[in-house]
Enzyme design. Structure first.
Site, PDB file in Angstrom:
ATOM      1  N   CYS A  94     -24.284 -21.959  38.222  1.00 16.76           N
ATOM      2  CA  CYS A  94     -23.813 -20.809  39.277  1.00 16.76           C
ATOM      3  C   CYS A  94     -24.901 -21.018  40.394  1.00 16.76           C
ATOM      4  CB  CYS A  94     -23.636 -19.535  38.702  1.00 16.76           C
ATOM      5  SG  CYS A  94     -25.459 -18.619  38.663  1.00 16.76           S
ATOM      6  N   GLU A 122     -29.191 -21.169  32.028  1.00 19.25           N
ATOM      7  CA  GLU A 122     -30.006 -22.156  32.724  1.00 19.25           C
ATOM      8  C   GLU A 122     -30.994 -21.156  33.188  1.00 19.25           C
ATOM      9  OE1 GLU A 122     -26.764 -21.632  33.211  1.00 19.25           O
ATOM     10  OE2 GLU A 122     -25.831 -22.921  34.374  1.00 19.25           O
ATOM     11  N   CYS A 178     -28.415 -20.067  39.763  1.00 16.83           N
ATOM     12  CA  CYS A 178     -29.231 -21.036  38.817  1.00 16.83           C
ATOM     13  C   CYS A 178     -29.359 -22.258  39.543  1.00 16.83           C
ATOM     14  CB  CYS A 178     -28.357 -21.195  37.427  1.00 16.83           C
ATOM     15  SG  CYS A 178     -28.277 -19.871  36.242  1.00 16.83           S
TER      16      CYS A 178
HETATM   17  N1  THU Z   1     -22.984 -18.083  32.731  1.00 16.06           N
HETATM   18  C1  THU Z   1     -23.876 -18.837  32.555  1.00 16.06           C
HETATM   19  O1  THU Z   1     -24.683 -18.696  31.400  1.00 16.06           O
HETATM   20  N2  THU Z   1     -24.292 -20.309  33.315  1.00 16.06           N
HETATM   21  C2  THU Z   1     -23.570 -20.656  34.398  1.00 16.06           C
HETATM   22  O2  THU Z   1     -23.781 -21.443  34.930  1.00 16.06           O
HETATM   23  C3  THU Z   1     -22.411 -19.687  34.622  1.00 16.06           C
HETATM   24  C4  THU Z   1     -22.090 -18.521  34.139  1.00 16.06           C
HETATM   25  C5  THU Z   1     -22.397 -16.938  31.974  1.00 16.06           C
HETATM   26  C6  THU Z   1     -22.884 -15.614  32.883  1.00 16.06           C
HETATM   27  C7  THU Z   1     -22.122 -14.846  32.021  1.00 16.06           C
HETATM   28  O3  THU Z   1     -22.478 -14.427  30.605  1.00 16.06           O
HETATM   29  C8  THU Z   1     -20.544 -15.704  31.641  1.00 16.06           C
HETATM   30  O4  THU Z   1     -21.208 -16.933  31.706  1.00 16.06           O
HETATM   31  C9  THU Z   1     -19.497 -15.312  32.368  1.00 16.06           C
HETATM   32  O5  THU Z   1     -19.898 -15.442  33.871  1.00 16.06           O
END
Ligand code: THU
Length: 136
Positions: A97, A60, A100
């Protein structure tokens, strides 16, 4: 600004394409995101991990930062986000998360977010995901 079902599906498809480019050798959790800006442009991002785990960036934020870099926004750098779509390769529930959510809210206080929920794609506003978020 309301998002049509067609536009939502286009965003989800763009997120799915970006997810194919994810660099996630450590978690093996491949994520793609697509954002829609108020001027109708779409930008995509994927997660990019690092051997130093804390340097990882989520899909994101990668999409949003790409939009800022590409836009000639006024005021300086202030793009306007209207929608964010996020998918992951495993299709497991995965809302954005906390970090984000804060970044989405920075550029789109009324943005709609589409993400994988328990039973398919869930829609939520950023206000629902981040009530009373930090504002400077
Ligand atoms: N991750 C994302 O790209 N977006 C999210 O909203 C949650 C987590 C990624 C970060 C990391 O590379 C992997 O997911 C595991 O946490």
């Amino acid at each position: 600004m309301s998002i049509s079902a067609t536009k939502r599906d286009e965003l989800l498809a763009a997120a799915r394409e970006a997810q194919k480019h994810a660099y996630a050798p450590y978690s093996k959790f491949y994520v793609g995101a697509a954002i829609l800006t108020a001027d109708g442009k779409t930008f995509t991002g994927c997660n990019v991990e690092n051997a130093s785990y804390g340097l990882t960036i989520c899909a994101e934020r990668n999409a949003i930062f790409a939009a800022v870099a590409a836009a000639n926004a006024t005021p300086q750098g202030k793009i306007k986000l209207v929608a964010v779509a996020v998918v992951n390769a495993q299709n497991v529930p995965c809302s954005p998360c906390g970090a984000c959510r804060q970044v989405i809210a920075e550029f789109g206080r009324d943005a709609v977010v589409y993400y994988q929920g328990e039973s398919g794609i869930t829609e939520a506003t950023v206000k629902e995901l981040l009530p009373d978020g930090f504002i400077l």
